[in-house]
Design a protein around this motif. Structure first.
Motif, PDB file in Angstrom:
ATOM      1  N   SER A  52      51.651  42.563  59.852  1.00  0.00           N
ATOM      2  CA  SER A  52      52.949  42.910  60.584  1.00  0.00           C
ATOM      3  C   SER A  52      54.042  41.577  60.248  1.00  0.00           C
ATOM      4  O   SER A  52      53.495  40.756  59.500  1.00  0.00           O
ATOM      5  N   CYS A  53      55.046  41.731  60.989  1.00  0.00           N
ATOM      6  CA  CYS A  53      56.095  40.701  60.725  1.00  0.00           C
ATOM      7  C   CYS A  53      56.249  39.753  61.913  1.00  0.00           C
ATOM      8  O   CYS A  53      56.019  39.949  63.199  1.00  0.00           O
ATOM      9  N   ILE A  54      56.920  38.477  61.801  1.00  0.00           N
ATOM     10  CA  ILE A  54      57.469  37.734  62.746  1.00  0.00           C
ATOM     11  C   ILE A  54      58.945  37.702  62.594  1.00  0.00           C
ATOM     12  O   ILE A  54      59.642  37.834  61.737  1.00  0.00           O
ATOM     13  N   VAL A  55      59.673  37.677  63.844  1.00  0.00           N
ATOM     14  CA  VAL A  55      61.205  37.862  64.009  1.00  0.00           C
ATOM     15  C   VAL A  55      61.318  36.462  64.648  1.00  0.00           C
ATOM     16  O   VAL A  55      60.775  36.230  65.728  1.00  0.00           O
ATOM     17  N   ARG A 113      51.503  34.262  54.931  1.00  0.00           N
ATOM     18  CA  ARG A 113      51.204  35.796  54.827  1.00  0.00           C
ATOM     19  C   ARG A 113      52.125  36.964  55.513  1.00  0.00           C
ATOM     20  O   ARG A 113      52.191  37.993  54.758  1.00  0.00           O
ATOM     21  N   ARG A 114      52.615  36.782  56.385  1.00  0.00           N
ATOM     22  CA  ARG A 114      53.545  37.802  57.198  1.00  0.00           C
ATOM     23  C   ARG A 114      54.821  37.656  56.882  1.00  0.00           C
ATOM     24  O   ARG A 114      55.298  36.408  56.538  1.00  0.00           O
ATOM     25  N   THR A 115      55.776  38.757  56.486  1.00  0.00           N
ATOM     26  CA  THR A 115      57.262  38.502  56.367  1.00  0.00           C
ATOM     27  C   THR A 115      57.545  38.129  57.663  1.00  0.00           C
ATOM     28  O   THR A 115      57.337  38.218  58.963  1.00  0.00           O
ATOM     29  N   ILE A 116      58.681  37.361  57.308  1.00  0.00           N
ATOM     30  CA  ILE A 116      59.445  36.731  58.635  1.00  0.00           C
ATOM     31  C   ILE A 116      60.968  37.083  58.549  1.00  0.00           C
ATOM     32  O   ILE A 116      61.642  37.278  57.429  1.00  0.00           O
ATOM     33  N   VAL A 117      61.550  37.514  59.446  1.00  0.00           N
ATOM     34  CA  VAL A 117      62.881  38.170  59.506  1.00  0.00           C
ATOM     35  C   VAL A 117      63.534  37.020  60.406  1.00  0.00           C
ATOM     36  O   VAL A 117      63.147  36.728  61.713  1.00  0.00           O
ATOM     37  N   PHE A 118      64.850  36.194  59.991  1.00  0.00           N
ATOM     38  CA  PHE A 118      65.489  35.317  60.448  1.00  0.00           C
ATOM     39  C   PHE A 118      66.673  35.949  60.971  1.00  0.00           C
ATOM     40  O   PHE A 118      67.454  36.579  60.315  1.00  0.00           O
ATOM     41  N   LYS A 152      55.395  47.138  63.671  1.00  0.00           N
ATOM     42  CA  LYS A 152      54.845  46.040  63.008  1.00  0.00           C
ATOM     43  C   LYS A 152      55.395  44.560  63.148  1.00  0.00           C
ATOM     44  O   LYS A 152      55.285  43.800  62.274  1.00  0.00           O
ATOM     45  N   THR A 153      55.924  44.477  64.460  1.00  0.00           N
ATOM     46  CA  THR A 153      56.646  43.355  64.719  1.00  0.00           C
ATOM     47  C   THR A 153      55.278  42.649  65.600  1.00  0.00           C
ATOM     48  O   THR A 153      55.147  42.878  66.664  1.00  0.00           O
TER      49      THR A 153
END
Length: 528
Positions: A317-320, A367-372, A398-399
């Protein structure tokens, strides 16, 4: 941080409660905590997790450049940015500034359109007229309306005086309320008894009432604030959860006095207290109420600015990470620079992206994708974050969680006046999915620095203000866990005096370090 999402009486009461100061606070727990019972001891867990942060990552945090944070903050709060009000050239300039930093940091654009995610917002112009008896008043002329409905029409509605009993003892003796307005005691609104008012209003609606009328000198204070903010545009807001079609009409005591002039048994004083021989009785007034509200709309556009740092696990999953960059703009020639709110959060977001890229180059890519996400329109109703939630660049399912930053680097009125230790940050966590966000904050804080983690905004009457007042809220409504970092409200909040020279850059640096290590933990923890 958003001022306008909550009813104005709630904001006024919350502000008064802040000045009074909260009870002594305990350390935050893993999720919402509003009680004062024993809290679980998570220090051992935090220390163990802190040991899992690579030394190279901790070293990157230690090297956070205060001078660079200061330089960028002065740039974003400069007169040339014109206060960064959404849909103005100032906000466009600030968006270009952020996009340039994302380009320099080699963040990936989320789409073929580059870093910009255009949002659309409907700007509203409202006209309204309230008629009480034989007197008519234009919108804002001695009266307020909540919620601010798009359109409404009430014609010659009878007014039932409920009685001056602020304990609502009149409920069992109310007459037929079908298509009638009910005049309630203003003391309940003044004291902020919103849950009680909501229960009463539900009963009144169920019994056919079409509006609530009240009076108090609080209305005068609210109107004064609104006049000071009349230069700010209003937008359609999908997050206003107050049921439509049941207006609360607050009037100044002078207008109520004119309404009651024909009622020989009632009078109202300058505070708004109704008295007289029949003040505790319930009956229908001789005068009626009419209300007409009309709205016109124009569509405006403005950009969110999004940059992506790809993680090593494509299935994770990702982090926003969110921080709004907009503020109040210009009022004539008067600049509202918005240094704390929220140029501070914007420069912190840029620095987080910088440090994460440094970690990636050092062999510690998350490890996780990060959306800034540098979002716009927060001050106008969480518009940019609401748009992102409706059109995410990574699926919401997936967030994993959101990290929101809103106002750093200034000691708030509580700490300034009552606490010697200003090395703190307020932390608000909602973790209904149980992903362990508070543990991740604690572990980051245990690595070094050890700021005081203050849970004040998990407690009434502050919780709703903090929950609904910033960009984590649209995600929360979608059941996505979040953590929000803030230093609270200082005396320059939404004033022309919120300038970059008043920022405590040592505190801003320490808070940015903590947030970076928290983000590191969020992006590298176990689980999906």
């Amino acid at each position: 941080m958003l001022r306008f999402l909550l009813p104005p009486i709630f904001v006024a009461s919350a502000a008064a409660a802040q000045q009074a100061g909260p009870p002594a606070v305990a350390s935050p727990t893993s999720g919402r905590s509003v009680g004062r019972g024993a809290q679980p001891d998570l220090s051992a867990v935090a220390s163990a997790k802190a040991d899992t942060i690579p030394d190279a990552v901790v070293a990157i945090a230690r090297s956070t450049p205060a001078a660079e944070l200061r330089r960028q903050l002065f740039a974003l709060a400069a007169p040339g940015m014109e206060g960064r009000r959404m849909a103005t050239r100032g906000d466009s300039a600030a968006a270009r500034y952020v996009a340039t930093r994302f380009t320099e940091l080699r963040l990936a654009p989320p789409s073929h359109r580059g870093y910009y995610q255009p949002i659309s917002a409907r700007r509203r112009t409202r006209t309204a007229t309230l008629t009480l008896g034989s007197h008519s008043y234009a919108f804002g002329e001695g009266w307020i309306l909540h919620p601010r409905s798009d359109s409404m029409q009430l014609r010659n509605v009878a007014i039932v005086y409920a009685g001056a009993d602020s304990a609502f003892g009149f409920m069992n003796r109310l007459p037929d309320l079908h298509e009638k307005a009910v005049l309630l005691p203003g003391a309940a609104f003044r004291s902020g008894r919103f849950e009680a008012i909501a229960r009463i209003e539900k009963t009144l609606r169920d019994r056919g009432a079409v509006a609530v009328l009240w009076t108090d000198n609080l209305v005068t204070r609210i109107l004064g604030r609104r006049q000071a903010n009349a230069f700010l545009p209003e937008y359609e807001n999908s997050l206003d959860e107050v049921p439509a079609g049941f207006p609360e009409i607050g009037v100044v005591p002078g207008q109520m006095s004119a309404l009651l002039a024909g009622e020989s048994s009632l009078s109202v004083d300058s505070v708004g207290t109704i008295s007289g021989p029949q003040s505790l009785e319930t009956f229908t007034l001789q005068s009626t109420l009419s209300l007409e509200v009309k709205s016109a709309y124009t569509t405006e556009t403005a950009p969110n600015v999004l940059g992506v740092l790809r993680g090593t696990d494509p299935d994770a999953s990702c982090i926003v990470v969110t921080a709004h960059r907009d503020h109040d703009g210009l009022n004539g020639k008067t600049l509202y620079p918005g240094a704390v709110d929220n140029a501070s959060g914007t420069v912190a977001l840029i620095q987080l992206a910088n440090m994460m890229q440094q970690a990636a180059r050092a062999g510690h890519r998350p490890r996780r994708t990060i959306v800034f996400a540098s979002v716009t329109g927060e001050e106008r109703g969480l518009l940019g974050s609401s748009w992102y939630v409706s059109q995410p660049v990574m699926p919401l399912e997936k967030t994993r969680a959101v990290l929101n930053i809103d106002m750093l680097g200034r000691v708030d009125s509580f700490y300034k006046n009552r606490r010697a230790d200003s090395n703190y940050t307020y932390v608000l966590v909602e973790d209904s999915a149980g992903v362990g966000l508070m543990n991740e904050v604690r572990a980051a804080n245990a690595a070094f620095n050890a700021l005081h983690l203050d849970d004040r905004y998990t407690r009434p009457p502050y919780y709703q203000r903090a929950l609904r007042g910033s960009d984590h809220y649209p995600f929360f409504r979608k059941k996505i866990p979040f953590v929000c970092f803030s230093t609270g409200f200082n005396e320059d909040y939404h004033q022309p005096t919120d300038t970059p020279g008043k920022i405590n850059y040592v505190l801003l640096t320490q808070q940015t370090q903590l947030i970076f290590l928290t983000l590191w933990n969020m992006a590298n923890s176990e689980g999906r």
